[in-house]
Design an enzyme around this catalytic site. Sequence first.
Site, short mmCIF file in Angstrom:
data_model
loop_
_atom_site.label_atom_id
_atom_site.label_comp_id
_atom_site.label_asym_id
_atom_site.label_seq_id
_atom_site.Cartn_x
_atom_site.Cartn_y
_atom_site.Cartn_z
N ASN A 248 -27.72 12.73 -34.99
CA ASN A 248 -27.93 12.11 -33.68
C ASN A 248 -27.17 10.80 -33.48
O ASN A 248 -26.80 10.45 -32.37
CB ASN A 248 -29.42 11.93 -33.39
CG ASN A 248 -30.13 11.11 -34.44
OD1 ASN A 248 -29.67 10.97 -35.57
ND2 ASN A 248 -31.27 10.56 -34.08
N ARG B 98 -23.93 2.06 -41.40
CA ARG B 98 -25.04 1.22 -41.84
C ARG B 98 -25.39 1.47 -43.31
O ARG B 98 -25.63 0.53 -44.08
CB ARG B 98 -26.25 1.49 -40.94
CG ARG B 98 -27.33 0.47 -41.05
CD ARG B 98 -28.23 0.50 -39.83
NE ARG B 98 -29.08 1.69 -39.78
CZ ARG B 98 -29.91 1.97 -38.77
NH1 ARG B 98 -29.96 1.17 -37.72
NH2 ARG B 98 -30.65 3.05 -38.79
N LYS C 137 -23.38 12.90 -47.65
CA LYS C 137 -23.55 14.26 -47.15
C LYS C 137 -23.68 14.18 -45.64
O LYS C 137 -24.65 13.63 -45.13
CB LYS C 137 -24.78 14.94 -47.75
CG LYS C 137 -24.83 16.45 -47.45
CD LYS C 137 -26.19 17.03 -47.57
CE LYS C 137 -27.05 16.73 -46.38
NZ LYS C 137 -26.53 17.28 -45.09
N ALA D 207 -24.07 15.52 -41.66
CA ALA D 207 -24.83 16.54 -40.96
C ALA D 207 -23.87 17.64 -40.52
O ALA D 207 -22.77 17.35 -40.04
CB ALA D 207 -25.53 15.93 -39.75
N GLY E 238 -33.83 11.12 -41.38
CA GLY E 238 -34.13 12.45 -40.86
C GLY E 238 -35.62 12.65 -40.71
O GLY E 238 -36.39 11.68 -40.59
N GLU F 35 -35.67 6.64 -43.89
CA GLU F 35 -35.87 6.30 -42.48
C GLU F 35 -36.21 7.61 -41.79
O GLU F 35 -35.35 8.45 -41.54
CB GLU F 35 -34.62 5.66 -41.90
CG GLU F 35 -34.89 4.90 -40.61
CD GLU F 35 -34.54 5.70 -39.38
OE1 GLU F 35 -35.50 6.23 -38.78
OE2 GLU F 35 -33.37 5.81 -39.03
N LEU F 36 -37.52 7.80 -41.49
CA LEU F 36 -38.04 9.11 -41.11
C LEU F 36 -38.47 9.14 -39.63
O LEU F 36 -37.96 8.39 -38.82
CB LEU F 36 -39.18 9.48 -42.06
CG LEU F 36 -38.81 9.38 -43.55
CD1 LEU F 36 -40.01 9.71 -44.42
CD2 LEU F 36 -37.63 10.28 -43.90
N CYS G 208 -35.18 8.75 -33.21
CA CYS G 208 -36.47 8.51 -33.88
C CYS G 208 -37.18 7.29 -33.31
O CYS G 208 -38.39 7.14 -33.47
CB CYS G 208 -36.26 8.36 -35.38
SG CYS G 208 -35.05 7.10 -35.83
N GLU H 289 -43.90 13.76 -32.91
CA GLU H 289 -42.58 13.29 -32.50
C GLU H 289 -41.92 14.35 -31.63
O GLU H 289 -41.70 15.47 -32.07
CB GLU H 289 -41.69 12.99 -33.71
CG GLU H 289 -40.33 12.44 -33.31
CD GLU H 289 -39.44 12.12 -34.50
OE1 GLU H 289 -38.65 11.16 -34.40
OE2 GLU H 289 -39.54 12.82 -35.52
#
Length: 481
Positions: free
Chosen positions: A147, A155, A170, A172, A224, A246-247, A280, A377
């Site tokens: 996204n 970052r 890795k 996306a 993710g 970071e979820l 997110c 979410e």
Amino acid sequence: MPLDLYIDGAWRSGSMDFGVVNPATGAEIARVVDGGASDALDALDAADRAQAAWRDVAPRARARLFARAHALLLERGEAIAAIMTLESGKPLAEARAEFALSADFFLWYTEQIAHLHGTYASGSNGGYRIVTTHQPVGPSLLITPWNFPLLMIARKAGAALAAGCTVVVKSAKETPLTCALFVETLHDAGFPPGVVNLVHTTTSADVSSAVMADSRLRKVSFTGSTGVGTTLLGQAAPGIVNASMELGGDGPFVVLADADVELAAQQAVVCKFRNAGQACVAANRIIVHESIADEFTERFLALTRELTVGDGFTDGVDVGPLISERQRDTVARLVAEFTDAGAELLAGGGKVAGDGFFFEPTVFRVDTEIGDLCNRELFAPIATIYRVGSTAEALAFANDTTYGLAAYVFTRDLSRAIAVAERLEFGMVGINRGIMADPAAAFGGIKSSGLGREGGHDGISEFLEPRYLAITVDESAGLAS
């Protein structure tokens, strides 16, 4: 542009590849090499070999590499933004804004490399000195989402490389091209072989599990879903691999009775529909005091109806497509769930006819809490507006979630803003603003929204381990001579 894997300073072809699709048209735009577990382990091997030398590069020399990379990024900004729009669908204006923020992050890390200082103190009982230094964690696996394809790699990689860690990125599978352009820029800037490695894959689980099981890996940084993050934490446990996560988020957007309604409505539209709601930190629940709920809803609806949906390269487009047909089908099911549960549909609610994976900006009014729909979410262009009767009720509803990433509060009363913000169980709180990412700020959440921080000094610290030296000192030595 490069379509291969990048391992040990060279682009590597492969026997398998996969297609990258423009979500605005559904058409394939490129095919990139489909790496597997063996490729990822080769990348980790290169990162491990390069770690010792990279760790020992003098801070100023490392900073000069960063500065060259930053200058090259700026030269290539328009091309990178165009590729972002092409493969992610986001409007070109949003892609340019993401590029600018990403470049700022990289510049910020450039400026910090020479300022990673330790501490010096006397031992508690005298006779020795306490010296604390920092050392790089070591080879790091960076798993980036689709996204924000440039911001996430800039970052993460910026912090890791500034700290002296080598990395395996890795990408996306939906947005590998942006990652490739970023890595190509680091290559052209002169980063040594093995310091940065890039693997594209359609078998993410196989690749990640192979690297996570290797004892040479010392750090994983993932952005993710909470579900995938939980799996990675389980894989990190046997080897005690340092992890930053970071979820997901369930961002409450709280509009109190004394809020500036126009400002709140404008910021809510941005916070909700930016990137077609696929963020997110998006406003997931808009919680409005009943005394201004009708006024806010009317203004929010008016602004939402002004949004233009379309191809990100078309002038005036505000909302691009969803990332895939599968994602669009998921959004349609969510709309059906809200409707079946009794929510009142105020705007949108349907797929946009034609090519691409477009969906109308959608608004629901929800008068009663609807099971898990209230704290799930959404990750979609679906805004839900809830009414509350008091600040206390708003706060309780905002905290009634397992997530804890971002929250937002709108009020004209500074004391109330601080009091509410301090009681919100979230890692970040925006006060009278819907966007708050900043290179100098610690970005991250609590509870099911993750571990660790990205950005600011905390972001670099995630890739450093403190080392304590106890140095015996004869405090009378040489004083008599």
